[in-house]
Motif scaffolding. Sequence first.
Motif, short mmCIF file in Angstrom:
data_model
loop_
_atom_site.label_atom_id
_atom_site.label_comp_id
_atom_site.label_asym_id
_atom_site.label_seq_id
_atom_site.Cartn_x
_atom_site.Cartn_y
_atom_site.Cartn_z
N MET A 170 0.83 -1.18 0.00
CA MET A 170 0.00 0.00 0.00
C MET A 170 0.88 1.25 0.00
SD MET A 170 -3.11 0.81 2.53
CE MET A 170 -3.83 2.40 2.63
N LEU A 171 0.51 2.22 -0.82
CA LEU A 171 1.28 3.44 -0.94
C LEU A 171 1.00 4.38 0.23
CD1 LEU A 171 0.75 4.10 -4.75
CD2 LEU A 171 2.83 3.27 -3.63
N PRO A 172 2.03 5.06 0.74
CA PRO A 172 1.81 5.99 1.84
C PRO A 172 1.12 7.26 1.34
CG PRO A 172 4.07 6.15 1.10
CD PRO A 172 3.43 5.01 0.33
N GLU A 173 0.39 7.92 2.22
CA GLU A 173 -0.19 9.21 1.90
C GLU A 173 0.93 10.25 1.95
OE1 GLU A 173 -3.67 12.08 3.71
OE2 GLU A 173 -3.86 9.90 3.92
N CYS A 174 0.87 11.21 1.03
CA CYS A 174 1.92 12.22 0.95
C CYS A 174 1.34 13.62 0.84
CB CYS A 174 2.80 11.97 -0.28
SG CYS A 174 3.78 10.46 -0.19
N GLN A 175 2.21 14.58 1.05
CA GLN A 175 1.89 15.99 0.85
C GLN A 175 2.94 16.55 -0.11
OE1 GLN A 175 2.30 16.88 5.06
NE2 GLN A 175 0.21 17.67 5.07
N LEU A 176 2.49 17.43 -1.00
CA LEU A 176 3.42 18.13 -1.88
C LEU A 176 3.36 19.60 -1.51
CD1 LEU A 176 5.43 17.99 -4.25
CD2 LEU A 176 3.49 18.50 -5.77
N PHE A 177 4.46 20.09 -0.92
CA PHE A 177 4.54 21.49 -0.52
C PHE A 177 4.99 22.31 -1.72
CE2 PHE A 177 4.70 19.34 3.51
CZ PHE A 177 4.02 20.19 4.36
N GLY A 178 4.24 23.37 -2.00
CA GLY A 178 4.54 24.25 -3.11
C GLY A 178 3.74 25.53 -2.95
N THR A 179 3.57 26.26 -4.05
CA THR A 179 2.76 27.47 -4.03
C THR A 179 2.31 27.80 -5.44
OG1 THR A 179 2.59 29.67 -3.04
CG2 THR A 179 4.60 29.20 -4.28
N LEU A 180 1.30 28.63 -5.54
CA LEU A 180 0.78 29.03 -6.84
C LEU A 180 1.84 29.81 -7.61
CD1 LEU A 180 -2.82 30.20 -5.85
CD2 LEU A 180 -2.16 28.08 -7.01
N GLY A 181 1.91 29.57 -8.91
CA GLY A 181 2.86 30.28 -9.74
C GLY A 181 4.26 29.71 -9.73
N CYS A 182 4.45 28.60 -9.05
CA CYS A 182 5.75 27.93 -8.98
C CYS A 182 5.85 26.92 -10.13
CB CYS A 182 5.90 27.23 -7.63
SG CYS A 182 7.32 26.13 -7.51
N HIS A 183 6.66 27.25 -11.13
CA HIS A 183 6.80 26.38 -12.30
C HIS A 183 7.31 24.98 -11.92
CE1 HIS A 183 7.84 24.86 -16.24
NE2 HIS A 183 9.09 24.70 -15.82
N LEU A 184 8.28 24.93 -11.03
CA LEU A 184 8.82 23.63 -10.62
C LEU A 184 7.78 22.79 -9.89
CD1 LEU A 184 12.40 24.64 -9.45
CD2 LEU A 184 11.72 23.61 -11.63
N CYS A 185 6.90 23.47 -9.15
CA CYS A 185 5.82 22.76 -8.46
C CYS A 185 4.87 22.12 -9.47
CB CYS A 185 5.06 23.71 -7.53
SG CYS A 185 6.11 24.44 -6.25
N ASP A 186 4.59 22.84 -10.56
CA ASP A 186 3.76 22.30 -11.62
C ASP A 186 4.42 21.08 -12.26
OD1 ASP A 186 1.94 24.37 -11.17
OD2 ASP A 186 2.70 25.60 -12.83
N VAL A 187 5.72 21.16 -12.46
CA VAL A 187 6.47 20.03 -13.03
C VAL A 187 6.40 18.82 -12.09
CG1 VAL A 187 8.76 19.22 -13.74
CG2 VAL A 187 7.99 21.52 -14.39
N ALA A 188 6.58 19.08 -10.79
CA ALA A 188 6.52 18.00 -9.80
C ALA A 188 5.12 17.36 -9.77
CB ALA A 188 6.89 18.52 -8.42
N GLU A 189 4.08 18.18 -9.83
CA GLU A 189 2.71 17.64 -9.86
C GLU A 189 2.52 16.73 -11.06
OE1 GLU A 189 -0.75 20.19 -9.28
OE2 GLU A 189 0.58 21.64 -8.31
N ALA A 190 2.99 17.16 -12.22
CA ALA A 190 2.86 16.36 -13.44
C ALA A 190 3.63 15.05 -13.30
CB ALA A 190 3.35 17.15 -14.65
N LEU A 191 4.82 15.10 -12.70
CA LEU A 191 5.62 13.91 -12.49
C LEU A 191 4.92 12.91 -11.57
CD1 LEU A 191 9.37 13.70 -12.09
CD2 LEU A 191 7.99 12.63 -10.34
N LEU A 192 4.16 13.43 -10.60
CA LEU A 192 3.47 12.56 -9.63
C LEU A 192 2.15 12.00 -10.16
CD1 LEU A 192 4.13 14.60 -6.38
CD2 LEU A 192 5.18 12.42 -7.04
#
Length: 78
Positions: free
Chosen positions: A1-23
Amino acid sequence: MLPECQLFGTLGCHLCDVAEALLMPFVEHGLLVELVDIADQEDWVEQYGLRIPVLRRCDTGAELDWPFDAEQVVAFLR
């Protein structure tokens, strides 16, 4: 079973968008990821402001700082 996670970021953060897409393939296979906007709490801005995006496991508190790739996420989730 996969663990629950949190992705810390903020609006307008390009790298955060990239990380979301990767996940997304992990989410499609059952990974639960809560998106946490660091702007909501001042201590999060202090703790994560220079590190975002940061993937955090809710069960262990372990954190994976950017940059990370799919292989590193797999190892992190084990």
